[in-house]
Every structure is written in C-alpha cells, then in structure tokens.
Write a protein that holds these residues in place. Sequence first.
Motif, PDB file in Angstrom:
ATOM      1  N   ASP A 286       0.846  -1.201   0.000  1.00 22.13           N
ATOM      2  CA  ASP A 286       0.000   0.000   0.000  1.00 22.13           C
ATOM      3  C   ASP A 286       0.884   1.254   0.000  1.00 22.13           C
ATOM      4  N   SER A 287       2.093   1.120   0.544  1.00 26.90           N
ATOM      5  CA  SER A 287       2.946   2.303   0.762  1.00 26.90           C
ATOM      6  C   SER A 287       3.486   2.907  -0.534  1.00 26.90           C
ATOM      7  N   GLU A 288       3.719   2.063  -1.536  1.00 25.08           N
ATOM      8  CA  GLU A 288       4.318   2.583  -2.770  1.00 25.08           C
ATOM      9  C   GLU A 288       3.450   3.688  -3.367  1.00 25.08           C
ATOM     10  N   VAL A 289       2.131   3.569  -3.142  1.00 26.83           N
ATOM     11  CA  VAL A 289       1.234   4.557  -3.730  1.00 26.83           C
ATOM     12  C   VAL A 289       1.570   5.981  -3.234  1.00 26.83           C
ATOM     13  N   ILE A 290       2.140   6.066  -2.040  1.00 26.11           N
ATOM     14  CA  ILE A 290       2.462   7.396  -1.490  1.00 26.11           C
ATOM     15  C   ILE A 290       3.578   8.043  -2.309  1.00 26.11           C
ATOM     16  N   ALA A 291       4.608   7.251  -2.606  1.00 25.97           N
ATOM     17  CA  ALA A 291       5.726   7.792  -3.394  1.00 25.97           C
ATOM     18  C   ALA A 291       5.254   8.166  -4.798  1.00 25.97           C
ATOM     19  N   GLN A 292       4.418   7.270  -5.393  1.00 26.33           N
ATOM     20  CA  GLN A 292       3.950   7.528  -6.770  1.00 26.33           C
ATOM     21  C   GLN A 292       3.031   8.749  -6.802  1.00 26.33           C
ATOM     22  N   LEU A 293       2.159   8.838  -5.824  1.00 27.81           N
ATOM     23  CA  LEU A 293       1.230   9.962  -5.783  1.00 27.81           C
ATOM     24  C   LEU A 293       1.992  11.282  -5.569  1.00 27.81           C
ATOM     25  N   ALA A 294       2.997  11.226  -4.684  1.00 24.58           N
ATOM     26  CA  ALA A 294       3.790  12.434  -4.406  1.00 24.58           C
ATOM     27  C   ALA A 294       4.488  12.896  -5.697  1.00 24.58           C
ATOM     28  N   GLU A 295       5.020  11.962  -6.458  1.00 28.30           N
ATOM     29  CA  GLU A 295       5.668  12.348  -7.725  1.00 28.30           C
ATOM     30  C   GLU A 295       4.652  12.943  -8.698  1.00 28.30           C
ATOM     31  N   TYR A 296       3.470  12.348  -8.684  1.00 29.89           N
ATOM     32  CA  TYR A 296       2.422  12.830  -9.589  1.00 29.89           C
ATOM     33  C   TYR A 296       2.025  14.272  -9.245  1.00 29.89           C
ATOM     34  N   TYR A 297       1.941  14.546  -7.935  1.00 23.96           N
ATOM     35  CA  TYR A 297       1.527  15.888  -7.510  1.00 23.96           C
ATOM     36  C   TYR A 297       2.668  16.908  -7.546  1.00 23.96           C
ATOM     37  N   TYR A 298       3.901  16.456  -7.520  1.00 23.59           N
ATOM     38  CA  TYR A 298       5.024  17.379  -7.314  1.00 23.59           C
ATOM     39  C   TYR A 298       5.169  18.375  -8.463  1.00 23.59           C
ATOM     40  N   LYS A 299       5.107  19.667  -8.059  1.00 23.42           N
ATOM     41  CA  LYS A 299       5.267  20.722  -9.082  1.00 23.42           C
ATOM     42  C   LYS A 299       6.353  21.699  -8.626  1.00 23.42           C
ATOM     43  N   GLY A 300       7.331  21.205  -7.910  1.00 19.10           N
ATOM     44  CA  GLY A 300       8.438  22.068  -7.510  1.00 19.10           C
ATOM     45  C   GLY A 300       8.409  22.506  -6.067  1.00 19.10           C
ATOM     46  N   ASP A 301       7.397  22.106  -5.289  1.00 21.98           N
ATOM     47  CA  ASP A 301       7.359  22.490  -3.871  1.00 21.98           C
ATOM     48  C   ASP A 301       6.952  21.270  -3.044  1.00 21.98           C
ATOM     49  N   LEU A 302       7.919  20.761  -2.295  1.00 19.74           N
ATOM     50  CA  LEU A 302       7.670  19.515  -1.556  1.00 19.74           C
ATOM     51  C   LEU A 302       6.562  19.683  -0.504  1.00 19.74           C
ATOM     52  N   MET A 303       6.508  20.872   0.111  1.00 17.68           N
ATOM     53  CA  MET A 303       5.482  21.097   1.140  1.00 17.68           C
ATOM     54  C   MET A 303       4.078  21.014   0.540  1.00 17.68           C
ATOM     55  N   ASP A 304       3.896  21.678  -0.615  1.00 14.03           N
ATOM     56  CA  ASP A 304       2.584  21.610  -1.296  1.00 14.03           C
ATOM     57  C   ASP A 304       2.240  20.161  -1.617  1.00 14.03           C
ATOM     58  N   THR A 305       3.257  19.423  -2.031  1.00 14.52           N
ATOM     59  CA  THR A 305       3.033  18.014  -2.394  1.00 14.52           C
ATOM     60  C   THR A 305       2.584  17.217  -1.176  1.00 14.52           C
ATOM     61  N   VAL A 306       3.277  17.421  -0.064  1.00 14.46           N
ATOM     62  CA  VAL A 306       2.943  16.654   1.153  1.00 14.46           C
ATOM     63  C   VAL A 306       1.518  16.980   1.595  1.00 14.46           C
ATOM     64  N   ILE A 307       1.144  18.249   1.486  1.00 18.02           N
ATOM     65  CA  ILE A 307      -0.216  18.646   1.881  1.00 18.02           C
ATOM     66  C   ILE A 307      -1.243  17.962   0.969  1.00 18.02           C
ATOM     67  N   LYS A 308      -0.959  17.954  -0.310  1.00 15.86           N
ATOM     68  CA  LYS A 308      -1.895  17.327  -1.263  1.00 15.86           C
ATOM     69  C   LYS A 308      -1.982  15.818  -1.040  1.00 15.86           C
ATOM     70  N   VAL A 309      -0.822  15.207  -0.828  1.00 14.12           N
ATOM     71  CA  VAL A 309      -0.806  13.751  -0.605  1.00 14.12           C
ATOM     72  C   VAL A 309      -1.586  13.430   0.670  1.00 14.12           C
ATOM     73  N   SER A 310      -1.357  14.197   1.727  1.00  9.98           N
ATOM     74  CA  SER A 310      -2.057  13.941   3.002  1.00  9.98           C
ATOM     75  C   SER A 310      -3.565  14.022   2.805  1.00  9.98           C
ATOM     76  N   GLY A 311      -3.981  14.967   1.974  1.00 12.20           N
ATOM     77  CA  GLY A 311      -5.410  15.127   1.723  1.00 12.20           C
ATOM     78  C   GLY A 311      -6.001  13.940   0.978  1.00 12.20           C
ATOM     79  N   ALA A 312      -5.165  13.269   0.206  1.00 10.88           N
ATOM     80  CA  ALA A 312      -5.682  12.164  -0.614  1.00 10.88           C
ATOM     81  C   ALA A 312      -5.663  10.824   0.110  1.00 10.88           C
ATOM     82  N   LEU A 313      -4.835  10.709   1.152  1.00 12.21           N
ATOM     83  CA  LEU A 313      -4.672   9.402   1.798  1.00 12.21           C
ATOM     84  C   LEU A 313      -5.743   9.156   2.844  1.00 12.21           C
TER      85      LEU A 313
END
Length: 606
Positions: free
Chosen positions: A125-152
């Motif tokens: 189940d964990s791999e989805v976090i790395a893949q989702l983070a890459e999918y969301y990443y647009k140059g700001d890791l904090m924005d990505t983490v916030i978006k990923v947290s919202g999706a999990l």
Amino acid sequence: MCGIIGYAGNRNAVPVIVDGLKKLEYRGYDSAGIAVFGADGFDVVKQKGRLAALESRLEGSVIAGNVGIGHTRWATHGEPSDVNSHPHVGSKSKIAIVHNGIIENYKRLKERLERKGVRFVSQTDSEVIAQLAEYYYKGDLMDTVIKVSGALEGSYALGIMCLDEPDLLVAVRKDNPLIVGVAEHGNFIASDVPAVLKHTNKVYYLEDGEIAVLTKDGADFLNMDKEPLKKRLETVSWSFDSAEKGGYPHFMLKEIMEQPKVLKDTIHSVMSNGENKSVADGLDISAFDKIVITACGSAYNAGVVAKYVFERLCRVSVEVELASEFRYKDAVIDGKTLVILVSQSGETADTIAAMREAKSKGAVTLSIVNVIGSTIAKEADYCLLTSAGPEIAVATTKAFSAQLVLLYVLAARFAVKLGKLPPESFAELMSEFETLPDKAKEIFEHIDLIQKHASECVVCKSIFFIGRNIDYAIALEGSLKLKEISYIHSEAYAGGELKHGTISLIEEDTLVVAISNCKRLYGKIMSNVEQVISRGAKVLLIGCCPEAEPSSYDGKLSYIGLPEITELFSPSLSVIVLQLFSYYVAANKGLDIDKPRNLAKSVTVE
Ligand code: F6R
C-alpha cells in the motif's frame, strides 16, 4: 507497526540510520532498508529479513549522504521481500518515502495512477504514497505533502525526501507516532524516542496533521495551511543506557531483571507528590457507576488482575474488555462510566479506537501508559505514566509490572474514597505494597531452579497454566508469555474449569503450571493438581504455599516458593517467575527471544 527514521545533518546518514533502526527493530523485522541522496540521485539499499541482513549488504558499500531515511518492516500488504521493503521510490526516481501505517484507499489511488501510466513495482500500500507524491510534485515539496495527506485515507507516519530539494527531510503523521529529535550534529525523525537517544534527549512530538521540515540546521513545523507552528521542545528523561542491552544476552532478560527498580520507581511516582499522585487523588470515583478496563494482550491481562483487586477492595463491579472487541460492540457506557485504557506503547490501534469510542459516548477516560507523548497518553482525559523506561523486547515484562502497580494503587485509593477501605487499612496495605520491590528481588535467588525447570520443558508440545481468582488472572499472562516467545502451545484455565473439558488434553507427562497464592483457595487448587497428576501430568507449583509437600507426589510435583505478600499483590511476584520460566524455555530452544516470529511490539494496525 514498522519503524521509520530519518536524518538530516553533518554526519554520514547511513550508519546513523542503521544504528537508529536497531532501536526500532522491535516494531517489525520482516525487512529493512535505507535511502540517502547520492551523487547521482537516491541510493537505496533494501533487504528482506532482519536488519542484520541489511547491514551485511551495506558492508563494503560506498553509499553515503547527509540526508536519509530508513525503515524496518512488519509486513501488512505484500509478502516480506526485497521489492516490498521500504524506502519506496516513485517511478521517476524523484521522491522516496518510508511509511508506518496502512493506506486504506491505496487500491483506488493505485488504479487512478495506473490509468495515467504510472508503473508500480511492489504489492505494498505504501508505494502509492511515493507515486502519488511524484504525480503531484510541481516544484514544492510542502505543497506536495499537503496534497498527498489530503488524498490518503488510513494511518501514516511518513518520512519523505525529494531529489529536487536534497537538503530537506519532510515528515507528516496521522494516527501513527512520530517524533522529531534535535541533536548538535543534525536532526531526526523517528517512530520512537529510543532511536535517537544516542544523539539527543530533546524531542518534539508531532501531532496529526502537522508537518515537520528538517534540514541539518533545524526543524520547522507547519500546519496543513502551510502556516508556521510553534511547538514545545521536550526533554526525555530516558537515558541512552536504558535502551541498551547492558551485558545481558537479550533485552527481555534485562527488562525482567530491572523490575525491582521499575516497581520502586512506579510506586514512588504515585505515592510521592507529583503528576501521577494528583491524577490518582483527583479522580472522584463516586461520580461513576461503572468501571471498564480495556486493552490488548498483556495489558488486557493486567486489566483482568485489576478486576479482582478493584472488586475486592472497592466492591464495585468492573468489566474488562479486549479493546478489539470493545471498539465494535456498541458498549453500554455513558458519562457515568470510567473507562481505563492500559497500554505500554500508547499507540495500539485497537486501544486508541476503544478510547475514542468511549469518549464519543461521553465516558471519562483514564490511561495507564508507558510512553510519554503517545496518542493514548495525550488523548485520554487523565493519564498515569508507568516508570518502566523504554521497553525494547517485544514481549512485555517490566511495563506489565508497572501497570499492575498503578492499578493496585488506583483501586486502593478508590476504595478509601468509597468508604470501603478505612484509612488505617489503606496505610497498612500501602506499607505492604512498598515491600514489593525487595520481594521481587528475592525471586532472582531462585533463578537456577527456574532455569532447571525450563530446561526440562523444551520438548513439551503443550503447557497448561491454572490458577483460581487472581492466580487465574496471572496464569493468563504466564501462558501468553510462554507461547509468544517459545512457540509452545499453551492455555490458561481457571482451576475449576479444567474438568469441564480441558482435562481431556492431559496425558502422561503433560506439564501443568499451577499458581497458588490465594490461601483460602489452596485446598481447591491442590485438588486440581491431584486431578491432573492422577491423569499423568507433571505439575510445577508456583506460589506461597508453605504446606506444599512435593515429596508426597512421586516426583510429579515441583515447587517454586514465593515470598509472602497479601494475595492482592501476589501477581506481581508470580509474574516474574512466569516471565523467567518462559524466557529460559525459549533460550533453551535457541530462539530469537527479543523478536519472536510474526510479532511486533507496537501494534498500530488493526
Ligand atoms: C505481549 C505483548 C502484547 C502487548 C499488546 C498491547 O508480551 O507485549 O500482548 O501487551 O500488544 O500493547 P500495548 O501495551 O503497547 O498497548
């Protein structure tokens, strides 16, 4: 379960992380892995099996970096294998993560990403976090983490690194523990304090929905709106030595031997002025018409012992419920119920859920917890802390003993408040209570005898534990301890229950461990002993029974005597013999005592 660690600092992260993982291995040991920033991207080494297997792989390897993450796994989704080990890196090799928890909606997220062409390599189940983070990443890791947290959906403690922001280590949690340690040479994230004690005792406890951003120079905290948070830096009183074996072959033996001190410290914590005493004194027991104790495993067994003590002293009826059952049973509780949660880790998923269920129904919650800053310690209305120090062996020993101590005192104080125990009797009881640490020490004089009996049990297929009343309660713990570390089947029965079925399992030379500290029931338990001996069993009698005469049983009865103490406190002495017995059975079988198969210490999944 699973342990995660991360480091951003001036040192090479590889040995720092491996060393920290050694202190987290109790959380899972199906596989281990590490990722650091190397010259050409992430260097990832992960390996099925114990941490030692990863260490062998790392020997002679040249990977190094100042920022890194590590993981030790208790498999939930996907078998233990190299590919299912953490860290997981997205398919663009841009983001690496370590995860403790369970992502409940991972299938949905995975399918969505697969439709967009993302290729998954593991069954986790964990791999989805790395893949989702890459999918969301647009140059700001904090924005990505916030978006990923919202999706999990589900639970997670995450350590995250991004190739484009190589100085950063980001962490976030929901329903799984995470601390941030601050040392002179760098900063850490970890699932638990012992992982960082070698470097620092200054920690922040991350809360759900908070993000920690670490660099080698410091740690900042943000909420999900990217607003800065001010958090309190706490000083942990546990020493580095307390998380080391200190010359013992196993943590379990060290922790058993520490019990006289743990008993003393925990008694002191609740008898002398301080937080524990004011909590125990402050609770108005007359406000409740019902007490429920809920917990899992050994902590549940402590609750069963406590039921006998509370009912005897307070004359109120007490229910003891497995937290995994309590959470789903629509319990009959309300604002007049006191729900006591018992947990070493303070992070057991079922006990957390039971606590939240109790609170949602308006009950008042009191926790008995060993780990400061843990979810149960923080969320319960009241908290009593056991002074057991870090417990590393998967099988609990000293924390169990500390739980009993706090439960005894609570029962005695409640009894006084309810007018069921005159203050003079309370004082008498407490002075007896204070003899517990010395009496616990006396048990160690019998170690050779316990070891001898244990060595004879290595070939046993099944061992039964019997007792009556409070001795039955502690028999449950003796049986659990034995089966979890020695892999010998065992059951605990109330002595009187044997003849209702179990006695049919008794064969020539079956071992029955009988516990006898209830003087008024000595005759009854000895009748059970006679019944099993006459059907071929051998009996090991443990207790304070000066009248026991092993010689009259034709070599079928052995006896380990305990120091005399009031029946109510006797489980604290019996349990030490039972722990040592289990320990030596497992040691004679050459088993990995601190890390029994299939188990992990902190059960943060359902
Ligand atoms: C047995 C053991 C487990 C724990 C149980 C609850 O030796 O350690 O049965 O007692 O998993 O854990 P805590 O106390 O952390 O809630």
